[in-house]
Design an enzyme around this catalytic site. Sequence first.
Site, mmCIF file in Angstrom:
data_model
loop_
_atom_site.group_PDB
_atom_site.id
_atom_site.type_symbol
_atom_site.label_atom_id
_atom_site.label_comp_id
_atom_site.label_asym_id
_atom_site.label_seq_id
_atom_site.Cartn_x
_atom_site.Cartn_y
_atom_site.Cartn_z
ATOM 1 N N LYS A 83 17.298 66.032 7.502
ATOM 2 C CA LYS A 83 16.969 65.553 6.146
ATOM 3 C C LYS A 83 16.799 66.747 5.206
ATOM 4 O O LYS A 83 16.238 67.781 5.597
ATOM 5 C CB LYS A 83 15.684 64.732 6.220
ATOM 6 N N SER A 158 13.193 56.616 2.694
ATOM 7 C CA SER A 158 13.954 57.649 2.042
ATOM 8 C C SER A 158 14.923 58.407 2.954
ATOM 9 O O SER A 158 15.841 59.057 2.449
ATOM 10 C CB SER A 158 12.989 58.641 1.392
ATOM 11 N N SER A 182 9.513 55.994 5.727
ATOM 12 C CA SER A 182 10.831 56.579 5.466
ATOM 13 C C SER A 182 11.694 56.913 6.668
ATOM 14 O O SER A 182 12.874 57.212 6.509
ATOM 15 C CB SER A 182 10.683 57.840 4.621
HETATM 16 N N1 GLN Z 1 9.229 54.011 0.462
HETATM 17 C C1 GLN Z 1 7.926 54.615 0.459
HETATM 18 C C2 GLN Z 1 7.723 55.315 -0.843
HETATM 19 O O1 GLN Z 1 8.539 55.162 -1.681
HETATM 20 C C3 GLN Z 1 7.797 55.556 1.620
HETATM 21 C C4 GLN Z 1 8.522 56.814 1.427
HETATM 22 C C5 GLN Z 1 8.373 57.756 2.560
HETATM 23 O O2 GLN Z 1 7.948 57.378 3.652
HETATM 24 N N2 GLN Z 1 8.678 59.020 2.304
HETATM 25 O O3 GLN Z 1 6.792 56.017 -1.047
#
Ligand code: GLN
Length: 493
Positions: A83, A158, A182
């Site tokens: 990532k 994400s 994410s």
């Molecule tokens: N979708 C969640 C957010 O927007 C989690 C994101 C994540 O785990 N980095 O914060």
Amino acid sequence: MENLTIKSFHEGLVAKDFSAREIAEAYLAKIKEQNPSLNAYLSTAEPQALETADAADAAVSEALAKGAPETIPAMTGVPLAIKDNILIKGLPATAASKILERYTASYDAGVTQKLKAARAVFLGKTNMDEFAMGSSTESSAFGITRNPHDADRVPGGSSGGSAAAVAADIAVAAIGSDTGGSIRQPAGLCGVVGFKPTYGAVSRSGLMAMASSLDQIGPLTKTVEDAALLYKAIVGADPLDATSTNEGAIAARTLETLPPLDEVKKLTIGLPKEYFVDGLSKEVSDQVGKAIEKLKKLGFAFKEISLPHTKYALSCYYIVMPAEVSSNLARFDGIRYARIPEVAAAVEKGASLMDVYMKQRGLGFGAEAKRRILLGTFVLSSGYYDAYYEKAQRVRTLITNDFTEAFKEVDVVLTPVTPTPAFKIGEKTADPLSMYLEDIFTIPVNLAGLPGISIPTESYPVGGGRLPVGFQIIGRKWHEADILNIGRWYERN
Ligand code: GLN
């Protein structure tokens, strides 16, 4: 050589069925072919990947010449996707933000160091929501990633690029980060395994901080077996992350061998009634129901439990997380890290310090990052701190206590991963609140710092015409073995 797993790759490598270089070249060629439409990778690292693959081949030959194949680490030569918010020295690290478009990592993250020591091959850096904020990879400054199962749908986020790369088999496995879901949510939407370890199990050094008290790095893989292998390679304390400890590494030693089913099925599985409610789509409730039936057939006992404060988890997260985001993202000021081209040009013309700050942050951050910086600054501001931030911290404790109570009755907790399968591109971008609801089942796990894994309810081959659905298993702190072992038995049957 289709759909290699970490395990099958390792077996083939040690048996000399192929070389690490051959496999790296094959994956790089596949990326060239498929990435223009998928956009799972933001950048590739061909020269470095091939150089590492050669070194891996040399190390394998040396170990085999000594008659010691068991000394070859499981990750040697394995082609991985990383990532883009995780640092690999000398490679770009943009976190999918325009503000870091020209930034190159100046050091290796803790996980990078560990994987380099094992001679894993880094194919490239994957797309994501900007600074890991989002659930669809649509907030990337560098274009959306498509779900390999249906190009009109999102891969989740994400870590959407990492999940799509594994699902499309343009990586053997991948690394992601999980602040509120994410890793697990994109894994669920792409039909792969996503594993978030206990908070503190894996070093966060060199992971661009989103919300430091919630962030954790973990694997995205084709099988639970692979998740255990990749986890073992990255777990452990790091002097550069004061919140990391060795408890996870010590517990992970038991992962070496999978205990017999008779042993594993002694674990009681809790079903929290608050998670199986109306908002759940029919596909998800049917598929998760089937997964539960399968586990019952294997001999697992289930028990209904209650996690009474679940309904406050999302509100709590959307105060604690932006508060941490607003302070973590303050470092991107146009003085440190790379300048965006507009600011570099303004500096040439003698821009003032205030101009640099305003332009760098104004033009560099996307809408979602700005929204969260504003929210976070507000909840931390004097006068509102007690009403919002402090109250949210208290609620966080209540949510953690819910799990502590539940774990007196059961050993693990099983839930859906998301309310629906992958949604259409653009479907939720105009409505941030509906996007935030995507993580309703994963967020409590981060608030409580527990390990959680997302496992496909069945195998979903790309091109099979069905949208994947996953289920989540949550474990006690440092009991990753419980959830991994249940998962390993699940996928064998
Ligand atoms: N979708 C969640 C957010 O927007 C989690 C994101 C994540 O785990 N980095 O914060």
